[in-house]
Design an enzyme around this catalytic site. Structure first.
Site, mmCIF file in Angstrom:
data_model
loop_
_atom_site.group_PDB
_atom_site.id
_atom_site.type_symbol
_atom_site.label_atom_id
_atom_site.label_comp_id
_atom_site.label_asym_id
_atom_site.label_seq_id
_atom_site.Cartn_x
_atom_site.Cartn_y
_atom_site.Cartn_z
ATOM 1 N N LYS A 63 0.796 -1.244 0.000
ATOM 2 C CA LYS A 63 0.000 0.000 0.000
ATOM 3 C C LYS A 63 0.826 1.292 0.000
ATOM 4 O O LYS A 63 0.357 2.344 0.424
ATOM 5 C CB LYS A 63 -1.004 0.052 1.183
ATOM 6 C CG LYS A 63 -1.794 -1.193 1.428
ATOM 7 C CD LYS A 63 -2.329 -1.866 0.203
ATOM 8 C CE LYS A 63 -3.430 -1.154 -0.509
ATOM 9 N NZ LYS A 63 -3.849 -1.945 -1.724
ATOM 10 N N HIS A 124 6.590 -7.347 -2.527
ATOM 11 C CA HIS A 124 6.473 -6.699 -1.213
ATOM 12 C C HIS A 124 7.492 -7.297 -0.239
ATOM 13 O O HIS A 124 7.452 -7.002 0.959
ATOM 14 C CB HIS A 124 5.070 -6.897 -0.628
ATOM 15 C CG HIS A 124 3.989 -6.143 -1.326
ATOM 16 N ND1 HIS A 124 4.145 -4.868 -1.805
ATOM 17 C CD2 HIS A 124 2.700 -6.487 -1.616
ATOM 18 C CE1 HIS A 124 3.017 -4.454 -2.368
ATOM 19 N NE2 HIS A 124 2.136 -5.421 -2.266
ATOM 20 N N SER A 154 -4.041 3.006 4.822
ATOM 21 C CA SER A 154 -4.350 2.374 3.540
ATOM 22 C C SER A 154 -4.399 0.851 3.686
ATOM 23 O O SER A 154 -5.291 0.193 3.151
ATOM 24 C CB SER A 154 -3.291 2.780 2.509
ATOM 25 O OG SER A 154 -3.583 2.225 1.258
HETATM 26 S S1 PPS Z 1 -0.736 -2.916 -3.239
HETATM 27 O O1 PPS Z 1 -1.976 -3.698 -3.018
HETATM 28 O O2 PPS Z 1 0.198 -3.079 -2.116
HETATM 29 O O3 PPS Z 1 -0.115 -3.187 -4.526
HETATM 30 O O4 PPS Z 1 -1.227 -1.403 -3.183
HETATM 31 P P1 PPS Z 1 -0.399 -0.132 -3.684
HETATM 32 O O5 PPS Z 1 -0.627 0.051 -5.122
HETATM 33 O O6 PPS Z 1 0.995 -0.200 -3.195
HETATM 34 O O7 PPS Z 1 -1.068 1.046 -2.862
HETATM 35 C C1 PPS Z 1 -2.408 1.433 -2.996
HETATM 36 C C2 PPS Z 1 -2.491 2.853 -2.491
HETATM 37 O O8 PPS Z 1 -1.924 3.731 -3.498
HETATM 38 C C3 PPS Z 1 -2.928 4.630 -3.926
HETATM 39 N N1 PPS Z 1 -2.749 4.958 -5.350
HETATM 40 C C4 PPS Z 1 -2.473 6.185 -5.793
HETATM 41 N N2 PPS Z 1 -2.270 7.345 -5.134
HETATM 42 C C5 PPS Z 1 -2.033 8.452 -5.883
HETATM 43 N N3 PPS Z 1 -2.002 8.440 -7.239
HETATM 44 C C6 PPS Z 1 -2.189 7.310 -7.934
HETATM 45 N N4 PPS Z 1 -2.158 7.318 -9.269
HETATM 46 C C7 PPS Z 1 -2.442 6.099 -7.198
HETATM 47 N N5 PPS Z 1 -2.684 4.818 -7.557
HETATM 48 C C8 PPS Z 1 -2.865 4.146 -6.401
HETATM 49 C C9 PPS Z 1 -4.227 3.901 -3.646
HETATM 50 O O9 PPS Z 1 -5.324 4.773 -3.677
HETATM 51 C C10 PPS Z 1 -3.923 3.333 -2.280
HETATM 52 O O10 PPS Z 1 -3.842 4.335 -1.272
HETATM 53 P P2 PPS Z 1 -5.079 4.811 -0.361
HETATM 54 O O11 PPS Z 1 -4.484 5.751 0.644
HETATM 55 O O12 PPS Z 1 -5.671 3.599 0.276
HETATM 56 O O13 PPS Z 1 -6.029 5.515 -1.276
#
Ligand code: PPS
Length: 311
Positions: A63, A124, A154
């Site tokens: 996340k 991860h 998150s």
């Molecule tokens: S995972 O399941 O571990 O692969 O998730 P991951 O992609 O690492 O993290 C998901 C969080 O990243 C946010 N996210 C973004 N934030 C800003 N801009 C973009 N383009 C974007 N894409 C994904 C996503 O909303 C999750 O964060 P939170 O705080 O829950 O919204």
């Protein structure tokens, strides 16, 4: 029907077929790091993985901005061609190294075996559990770190909606599990420090989610330079736009809508949830924040990493 659509259908269909055997899998420690039981049971084959020197590793604590970075990299490799990057869902375009799930869902290793290098590989795993072949072959690696409080918020929402993760339980208790390193993939503190201390020796590009939010163009350019790529200013602007939170939330190949409802309950919490810096303020009480900060000082006192909880 195009090959890409077939690929998407078969990935989603495999998950649908497997869904009766999908449950909140327990975690089992692998060298002290709690990992989903399916991963722990297949550990030897994951550890033995031999990447190609041209493969790129994108490593994060869960996340922290993995999917965002995967999309940026895919667009950079395809010179900003949005259609090309809608050829398949994120985990098919950029497989998840260690993931193993019930049949017939392909494992990360299954997907990687069918792809030609250079491949973009998500993990991860904490630094010490990354298969040594990555470093022996001098693969490039991008690490994305996110401030602990937003990362924890998150992860909490994700564990509520992802039916393969252990039950998160109440918020208050979840904070303590995070602090004790009991969540899947272990301690956030050890994770961010592990890659930080190795970043120079291993030529790891260490990025911060907060920097990406603050100035996405600057960070996309950094990634471009690290990968020895060069795209025009116009393409750069297009990549920044295509990877905005709003556009990725609407992109069915990036928003995880391809993982069907019984497995990812996006009605509980969307995968693309808020995408902000500072959302922790809406979740931590002042007392919880103080208690967390006190513990943070202790856990991070040996290595200072310039995290920002606000931009
Ligand atoms: S995972 O399941 O571990 O692969 O998730 P991951 O992609 O690492 O993290 C998901 C969080 O990243 C946010 N996210 C973004 N934030 C800003 N801009 C973009 N383009 C974007 N894409 C994904 C996503 O909303 C999750 O964060 P939170 O705080 O829950 O919204």
């Amino acid at each position: 029907m195009s090959g890409e659509n077939e690929e998407q259908l078969s990935y989603s269909d495999a998950i649908k077929k497997a869904s009766p055997s999908i449950t909140r899998f327990p975690v089992i420690p692998v060298r002290g790091v709690p990992l989903m039981s399916y991963i722990a049971q297949n550990w030897d084959s994951i550890w033995a993985f031999r990447p190609d020197p041209s493969d790129l590793l994108i490593a994060t604590y869960p996340k922290a901005g993995t999917t965002w970075t995967q999309e940026i990299v895919d667009l950079l490799y395809h010179n900003g061609d949005a259609e090309a990057c809608r050829r398949a869902p994120t985990p098919v375009r950029s497989p998840f190294l260690e993931i193993f799930s019930p049949a017939p869902i392909p494992s990360g290793l299954d997907l990687l075996e069918k792809m030609d290098p250079p491949r973009v590989i998500k993990t991860h795993l904490p630094f010490q559990l990354v298969p040594p072949g990555f470093w022996e072959n001098k693969c490039k690696a991008i690490y994305v770190a996110r401030n602990a409080k937003d990362n924890l918020v998150s992860y909490y929402h994700f564990d509520c909606m992802n039916q393969t993760q252990p039950e998160p339980g109440p918020w208050e208790g979840y904070i303590h599990k995070f602090m004790r390193g009991e969540l899947s993939w272990g301690s956030w503190y050890d994770h961010v420090k592990g890659y930080w201390v190795e970043r120079e020796k291993r030529n790891i590009l260490y990025l911060f989610y907060e920097d990406m939010k603050e100035n996405p163009r600057r960070e996309v350019e950094r990634i471009m330079r690290y990968l020895d790529l060069s795209v025009s200013d116009e393409v750069l602007s297009r990549i920044v736009q295509l990877t905005s939170f709003k556009n990725m939330k609407e992109n069915p190949m990036a928003n995880y809508s391809f993982i069907p409802e019984p497995v990812f309950c996006q009605s509980i919490s969307p995968f693309m949830r808020k995408g902000e810096v500072g959302d922790w303020n809406n979740h931590f009480t002042p007392e919880q924040s103080e208690m967390f900060d006190e513990d943070y000082e202790k856990q991070m006192k040996d290595i200072k990493i310039p995290f920002r909880c606000q931009i």
